[in-house]
Design a protein around this motif. Structure first.
Motif, mmCIF file in Angstrom:
data_model
loop_
_atom_site.group_PDB
_atom_site.id
_atom_site.type_symbol
_atom_site.label_atom_id
_atom_site.label_comp_id
_atom_site.label_asym_id
_atom_site.label_seq_id
_atom_site.Cartn_x
_atom_site.Cartn_y
_atom_site.Cartn_z
ATOM 1 N N TRP A 33 1.103 -11.320 2.386
ATOM 2 C CA TRP A 33 2.122 -10.459 2.996
ATOM 3 C C TRP A 33 2.049 -9.035 2.459
ATOM 4 C CZ3 TRP A 33 5.783 -7.675 0.504
ATOM 5 C CH2 TRP A 33 6.003 -7.992 -0.853
ATOM 6 N N ALA A 34 1.801 -8.872 1.159
ATOM 7 C CA ALA A 34 1.805 -7.537 0.553
ATOM 8 C C ALA A 34 0.664 -6.687 1.106
ATOM 9 C CB ALA A 34 1.702 -7.647 -0.974
ATOM 10 N N GLU A 35 -0.504 -7.273 1.233
ATOM 11 C CA GLU A 35 -1.642 -6.553 1.790
ATOM 12 C C GLU A 35 -1.415 -6.212 3.257
ATOM 13 O OE1 GLU A 35 -1.836 -9.395 0.037
ATOM 14 O OE2 GLU A 35 -2.894 -8.768 -1.792
ATOM 15 N N ARG A 36 -0.792 -7.120 3.995
ATOM 16 C CA ARG A 36 -0.495 -6.861 5.408
ATOM 17 C C ARG A 36 0.494 -5.707 5.563
ATOM 18 N NH1 ARG A 36 0.128 -12.455 8.804
ATOM 19 N NH2 ARG A 36 -1.693 -13.533 7.995
ATOM 20 N N ALA A 93 1.203 -3.298 3.377
ATOM 21 C CA ALA A 93 0.566 -2.048 2.952
ATOM 22 C C ALA A 93 -0.468 -1.585 3.984
ATOM 23 C CB ALA A 93 -0.090 -2.218 1.584
ATOM 24 N N GLY A 94 -1.139 -2.511 4.632
ATOM 25 C CA GLY A 94 -2.101 -2.146 5.672
ATOM 26 C C GLY A 94 -1.426 -1.480 6.863
ATOM 27 N N VAL A 95 -0.275 -2.000 7.253
ATOM 28 C CA VAL A 95 0.490 -1.389 8.349
ATOM 29 C C VAL A 95 0.894 0.036 7.988
ATOM 30 C CG1 VAL A 95 2.702 -1.508 9.582
ATOM 31 C CG2 VAL A 95 1.336 -3.566 9.290
ATOM 32 N N MET A 96 1.172 0.271 6.710
ATOM 33 C CA MET A 96 1.653 1.574 6.246
ATOM 34 C C MET A 96 0.516 2.522 5.860
ATOM 35 S SD MET A 96 4.763 1.033 6.716
ATOM 36 C CE MET A 96 5.390 2.540 6.058
ATOM 37 N N SER A 97 -0.741 2.121 6.032
ATOM 38 C CA SER A 97 -1.873 2.907 5.534
ATOM 39 C C SER A 97 -1.985 4.308 6.132
ATOM 40 C CB SER A 97 -3.187 2.150 5.752
ATOM 41 O OG SER A 97 -3.458 2.016 7.130
ATOM 42 N N ARG A 151 -5.745 10.469 8.847
ATOM 43 C CA ARG A 151 -7.046 11.092 9.086
ATOM 44 C C ARG A 151 -8.012 10.015 9.557
ATOM 45 N NH1 ARG A 151 -4.894 13.466 4.590
ATOM 46 N NH2 ARG A 151 -5.796 12.053 3.073
ATOM 47 N N PRO A 152 -9.113 10.401 10.177
ATOM 48 C CA PRO A 152 -10.090 9.383 10.574
ATOM 49 C C PRO A 152 -10.498 8.536 9.361
ATOM 50 C CG PRO A 152 -10.663 11.503 11.534
ATOM 51 C CD PRO A 152 -9.532 11.750 10.587
ATOM 52 N N GLY A 153 -10.429 7.246 9.509
ATOM 53 C CA GLY A 153 -10.798 6.334 8.439
ATOM 54 C C GLY A 153 -9.681 6.016 7.459
ATOM 55 N N SER A 154 -8.514 6.642 7.608
ATOM 56 C CA SER A 154 -7.432 6.396 6.644
ATOM 57 C C SER A 154 -6.914 4.964 6.720
ATOM 58 C CB SER A 154 -6.291 7.393 6.829
ATOM 59 O OG SER A 154 -5.656 7.238 8.067
ATOM 60 N N HIS A 155 -7.172 4.290 7.826
ATOM 61 C CA HIS A 155 -6.738 2.897 7.948
ATOM 62 C C HIS A 155 -7.572 1.967 7.065
ATOM 63 C CE1 HIS A 155 -10.154 3.152 10.667
ATOM 64 N NE2 HIS A 155 -10.227 1.827 10.611
ATOM 65 N N LEU A 156 -8.638 2.498 6.470
ATOM 66 C CA LEU A 156 -9.517 1.691 5.627
ATOM 67 C C LEU A 156 -9.083 1.658 4.164
ATOM 68 C CD1 LEU A 156 -12.937 2.806 7.136
ATOM 69 C CD2 LEU A 156 -11.633 0.737 7.639
ATOM 70 N N SER A 157 -8.043 2.402 3.829
ATOM 71 C CA SER A 157 -7.522 2.391 2.459
ATOM 72 C C SER A 157 -6.004 2.409 2.502
ATOM 73 C CB SER A 157 -8.049 3.599 1.673
ATOM 74 O OG SER A 157 -7.555 4.801 2.228
ATOM 75 N N CYS A 200 3.742 -7.966 -4.998
ATOM 76 C CA CYS A 200 4.702 -6.890 -4.780
ATOM 77 C C CYS A 200 4.059 -5.800 -3.941
ATOM 78 C CB CYS A 200 5.111 -6.242 -6.107
ATOM 79 S SG CYS A 200 5.857 -7.331 -7.294
ATOM 80 N N VAL A 201 4.909 -4.971 -3.369
ATOM 81 C CA VAL A 201 4.469 -3.722 -2.756
ATOM 82 C C VAL A 201 5.265 -2.617 -3.437
ATOM 83 C CG1 VAL A 201 4.368 -2.332 -0.657
ATOM 84 C CG2 VAL A 201 3.856 -4.765 -0.544
ATOM 85 N N VAL A 202 4.536 -1.655 -3.992
ATOM 86 C CA VAL A 202 5.169 -0.514 -4.640
ATOM 87 C C VAL A 202 5.259 0.594 -3.594
ATOM 88 C CG1 VAL A 202 5.025 1.166 -6.505
ATOM 89 C CG2 VAL A 202 4.169 -1.170 -6.856
#
Length: 108
Positions: A26-29, A31-35, A43-49, A64-66
């Motif tokens: 869940w935490a990775e998901r 944070a991924g939505v918020m990338s 920016r282009p590619g910002s969804h990769l981090s 956790c999500v900080v």
């Protein structure tokens, strides 16, 4: 629920009744939505981090999500989304600041 004095909010993967929140990623998901919400905007590619404002981690064996308070100032709707995610899923939230790792002192 969240006071404006803390720099970071920790959304913990434990519900108020002590159950581990599922799914386990869940935490990775979240944070991924918020990338794309980051300083300077998407920016282009910002969804990769992950965004520096929303980082998944594990503290004391708890996922956790900080979430950094700067997200609220730059993207209030994104801030509301993560705070409401915690509230809607009955997750524990703690206010604190993440301390940087300190290298060990050299041995004498």
């Amino acid at each position: 629920m969240v006071s404006p004095s803390s720099k970071e909010v920790f959304i913990q993967g434990i519900t108020h009744d002590g159950k581990t929140f599922r799914p386990s990623d869940w935490a990775e998901r979240l944070a991924g939505v918020m990338s794309s919400f980051r300083p300077g905007g998407a920016r282009p590619g910002s969804h990769l981090s992950y965004s520096p404002w929303c980082i998944p981690t594990t503290l004391n064996g708890v996922k956790c999500v900080v979430v950094h308070r700067d997200l609220q100032g730059h993207e209030p709707m994104a801030w509301d989304f993560v705070i409401n995610f915690a509230r809607d899923n009955n997750l524990q939230v703690a206010e604190a600041c993440l301390l940087p790792d300190v290298p060990p002192l050299p041995k004498p």
